[in-house]
Design an enzyme around this catalytic site. Structure first.
Site, PDB file in Angstrom:
ATOM      1  N   ASP A 128      -0.121   5.016   0.927  1.00 18.05           N
ATOM      2  CA  ASP A 128      -0.404   5.980   1.998  1.00 18.05           C
ATOM      3  C   ASP A 128      -0.362   5.308   3.372  1.00 18.05           C
ATOM      4  O   ASP A 128      -1.159   4.415   3.649  1.00 18.05           O
ATOM      5  CB  ASP A 128      -1.797   6.588   1.766  1.00 18.05           C
TER       6      ASP A 128
ATOM      7  N   ASP B 114       0.868  -1.167   0.000  1.00 22.99           N
ATOM      8  CA  ASP B 114       0.000   0.000   0.000  1.00 22.99           C
ATOM      9  C   ASP B 114       0.913   1.228   0.000  1.00 22.99           C
ATOM     10  O   ASP B 114       2.074   1.153   0.410  1.00 22.99           O
ATOM     11  CB  ASP B 114      -0.889  -0.048   1.249  1.00 22.99           C
TER      12      ASP B 114
END
Length: 254
Positions: A21, A19
């Site tokens: 963020d 991922d």
């Protein structure tokens, strides 16, 4: 059988997906030199890729203009826009799935709901249209970093996004949509199966026997939940990029 494209790696049958963020970078901020070094070292060990709900332009703002060169696989908008070794793969589209009439009903409902919300602050860009989803932000994506932090605290206390999602689930239960709360100020709306697990379609023929996934929103309802719990992945839940680095270094002896 693993593609010969990865024969230069120590573990060519292994891929690490990240991922963006809160996992590779602090929320909406840029990647550190330390993380870049860790990823460069990891890339000698195995195949690496990132997957996020944002479009490529926003991901480049955080990961750098050379993001496509830093990773073997780049998955924007959960993989609806995808790159393998810098080359773009076939796309899909949210608007093709919804159709204009159903899409208009969804957007109109969201805007009316936001208009009636009592929040300490509202800014602009409440709905952002993307290739494979819409991103809905009660405060508006144009808020400053300080306003973003303030809203996150307010949202945690008053469950603004959670209640919004419940209202949408009730109103559009027949449309086959999923709602995923991620980041600090917004949530994503997309067709069922178009969460981050969508990106796995692009690597299913690569022959990987181990797919590690690292994410920070791994709780139920978070936008990492589905891929973190997928049968084909080994999930790693992290609190911040520093923890991501620590786990990677420990796993691969970097």
């Amino acid at each position: 059988m693993t593609s010969s494209d990865w024969s230069d790696r120590e573990y060519p049958n292994t891929i690490c997906l990240f991922d963006v963020d809160g996992t590779l970078t602090p929320a909406r901020l840029t990647i550190t030199e330390s993380m870049k070094k860790t990823l460069s070292d990891l890339r000698k060990k195995c195949v690496i890729g990132f997957v996020g709900g944002s479009d490529l332009a926003k991901q480049k703002e955080q990961l750098g203009k050379d993001a496509l060169d830093m990773f073997d696989f780049c998955f924007s908008e959960n993989g609806l826009t995808a790159f393998r070794k810098g080359h773009e793969l076939p796309k899909n589209s949210f608007i093709k799935y919804m159709g204009e009439d159903r899409y208009a009903k969804l957007v109109n409902f969201c805007l009316r709901y936001i208009a009636d919300l009592e929040l300490p602050q509202k800014r602009g860009t409440f709905i952002e249209f993307r290739q494979g989803m819409i991103n809905v932000s009660p405060i508006g994506r144009n808020c400053s970093h300080e306003e973003r932090m303030n809203y996150e605290r307010f949202d945690l206390e008053h469950k603004i996004r959670e209640k919004f999602v419940v209202a949408l689930q009730n109103e559009f239960s027949d449309m086959g949509l999923k709602f995923s709360i991620g980041g600090q100020i917004s949530f994503d709306v997309f067709p069922e199966g178009w969460d981050k697990t969508y990106c796995l379609r692009h690597i299913e023929k690569e022959g990987f026997t181990k797919i590690h996934f690292f994410g920070d929103k791994t709780f139920k309802g978070g936008n990492d939940w589905e891929i973190y719990n997928h049968d084909d992945t080994i999930g790693h839940s992290v609190k911040n990029p520093e923890e991501t680095e620590a786990i990677v270094k420990d796993l691969f002896k970097i």
